[in-house]
Design an enzyme around this catalytic site. Structure first.
Site, short mmCIF file in Angstrom:
data_model
loop_
_atom_site.label_atom_id
_atom_site.label_comp_id
_atom_site.label_asym_id
_atom_site.label_seq_id
_atom_site.Cartn_x
_atom_site.Cartn_y
_atom_site.Cartn_z
N MET A 109 0.81 -1.22 0.00
CA MET A 109 0.00 0.00 0.00
C MET A 109 0.85 1.28 0.00
SD MET A 109 -2.88 -1.39 -0.25
CE MET A 109 -4.11 -0.16 0.06
N ARG A 110 1.85 1.32 -0.86
CA ARG A 110 2.62 2.55 -1.02
C ARG A 110 2.64 2.94 -2.48
NH1 ARG A 110 2.61 5.19 3.08
NH2 ARG A 110 4.31 6.49 2.27
N LEU A 112 4.60 4.19 -5.54
CA LEU A 112 6.02 4.08 -5.87
C LEU A 112 6.45 5.22 -6.81
CD1 LEU A 112 5.82 0.25 -6.36
CD2 LEU A 112 7.02 1.42 -4.49
N ASN A 126 1.47 -6.06 -10.26
CA ASN A 126 0.56 -5.62 -9.20
C ASN A 126 -0.77 -6.34 -9.38
OD1 ASN A 126 -0.37 -4.00 -7.00
ND2 ASN A 126 -1.45 -2.69 -8.46
N HIS A 128 -4.85 -5.55 -8.55
CA HIS A 128 -5.76 -4.48 -8.14
C HIS A 128 -7.17 -5.05 -8.09
CE1 HIS A 128 -7.16 -0.42 -7.52
NE2 HIS A 128 -8.09 -0.63 -8.43
N ASP A 164 -2.11 2.01 -11.05
CA ASP A 164 -3.11 1.01 -11.44
C ASP A 164 -3.37 0.99 -12.95
OD1 ASP A 164 -3.34 0.20 -8.79
OD2 ASP A 164 -4.91 1.65 -8.37
N GLU A 193 -8.67 -13.28 -6.59
CA GLU A 193 -7.29 -12.77 -6.62
C GLU A 193 -6.32 -13.91 -6.34
OE1 GLU A 193 -6.47 -9.11 -4.44
OE2 GLU A 193 -8.59 -8.63 -4.44
C1 GRF Z 1 -6.11 -7.11 -2.09
O1 GRF Z 1 -7.47 -6.94 -2.36
C2 GRF Z 1 -5.29 -6.43 -3.14
O2 GRF Z 1 -5.84 -6.52 -4.41
C3 GRF Z 1 -5.34 -5.01 -2.66
O3 GRF Z 1 -5.23 -5.09 -1.26
C4 GRF Z 1 -5.70 -6.35 -0.83
C5 GRF Z 1 -4.56 -6.98 -0.09
O4 GRF Z 1 -4.87 -8.21 0.41
N1 GRF Z 1 -4.33 -4.21 -3.29
P1 GRF Z 1 -3.72 -9.17 1.00
O5 GRF Z 1 -2.76 -8.34 1.81
O6 GRF Z 1 -3.06 -9.85 -0.17
O7 GRF Z 1 -4.48 -10.12 1.89
#
Ligand code: GRF
Length: 208
Positions: A109-110, A112, A126, A128, A164, A193
């Protein structure tokens, strides 16, 4: 004699494709990638290995899982740096210590810097939680619900300097159901995911 030793004895240098995964929190995508590699062996079969998990937060739960799996971990705390450039420089040093072929952002969550993105161009991925190019940025699930979308999903993409954006490698679609909350939708998207991220990495490895 192992393959590595045999090939070394023949004077051939065998390079591992090291994968470094960056996390900030629960790390469930990272764990899904590790478990998938262990289960299906797509890392070993392609001369790759998950070399390290790096977090910008010392309390990231995913670090515990990585350590339990015997994977090297490191923390690069963004709060110890006055600028994004300084943080990214320390982060790059921690990553480069593992000579990565691939750097995987998994809930990292940074934002870059362009210099960092350029350094790993073509080998920086990445995930998303939306069907990009729809809903880049934060609060994607609520925005999709508010927009009246009937489907949502997740996207694995190459990272470019635009947040993104970048070439799409994999997507998964899930329905948005009547009465969905952002939390319910996020949980449904997250299960997808966990399927598409390992698949995208396994498919990209031969091209690295
Ligand atoms: C995921 O939904 C990812 O797509 C988003 O943040 C969430 C992180 O989940 N960027 P985790 O840390 O992989 O459990």
């Amino acid at each position: 004699m192992s393959r590595g030793r045999r090939e070394a004895a023949r004077g051939k240098v065998v390079e591992m494709k090291n994968i470094v995964i960056l996390i900030s929190g629960s790390g469930s995508n990272m764990a899904a990638i590790v478990r998938s590699a262990r289960r299906e062996g797509w890392d070993k079969s392609q001369g790759a290995r998950i070399a390290a998990v790096i977090s910008n937060r010392a309390d990231a739960a995913g670090l515990v899982f990585a350590r339990e799996q015997g994977i090297a971990t490191a923390v690069v705390d963004h709060k110890r740096h006055a600028t994004r450039e300084a943080f990214d420089a320390e982060l790059a040093a921690a990553i480069d210590a593992h000579q990565p072929s691939l750097v995987v952002l998994a809930g990292f969550m940074r934002i870059l810097t362009p210099g960092f993105v350029q350094r790993y161009q073509g080998r920086l991925l990445n995930i998303h939680p939306s069907l990009l190019p729809a809903f880049p940025g934060l609060h994607t699930h609520q925005r999709a619900i508010d927009a009246g979308c009937k489907v949502a999903g997740a996207t694995v993409h190459q990272v470019t300097s635009e947040l993104d954006h970048g070439p799409i490698l994999e997507q998964a679609v899930v329905p948005i159901l009547p009465g969905d909350t952002a939390e319910k939708l996020a949980a449904r998207v997250l299960t997808q995911e966990h399927l598409i991220y390992p698949r995208a990495i396994a498919q990209l490895l031969p091209r690295l």
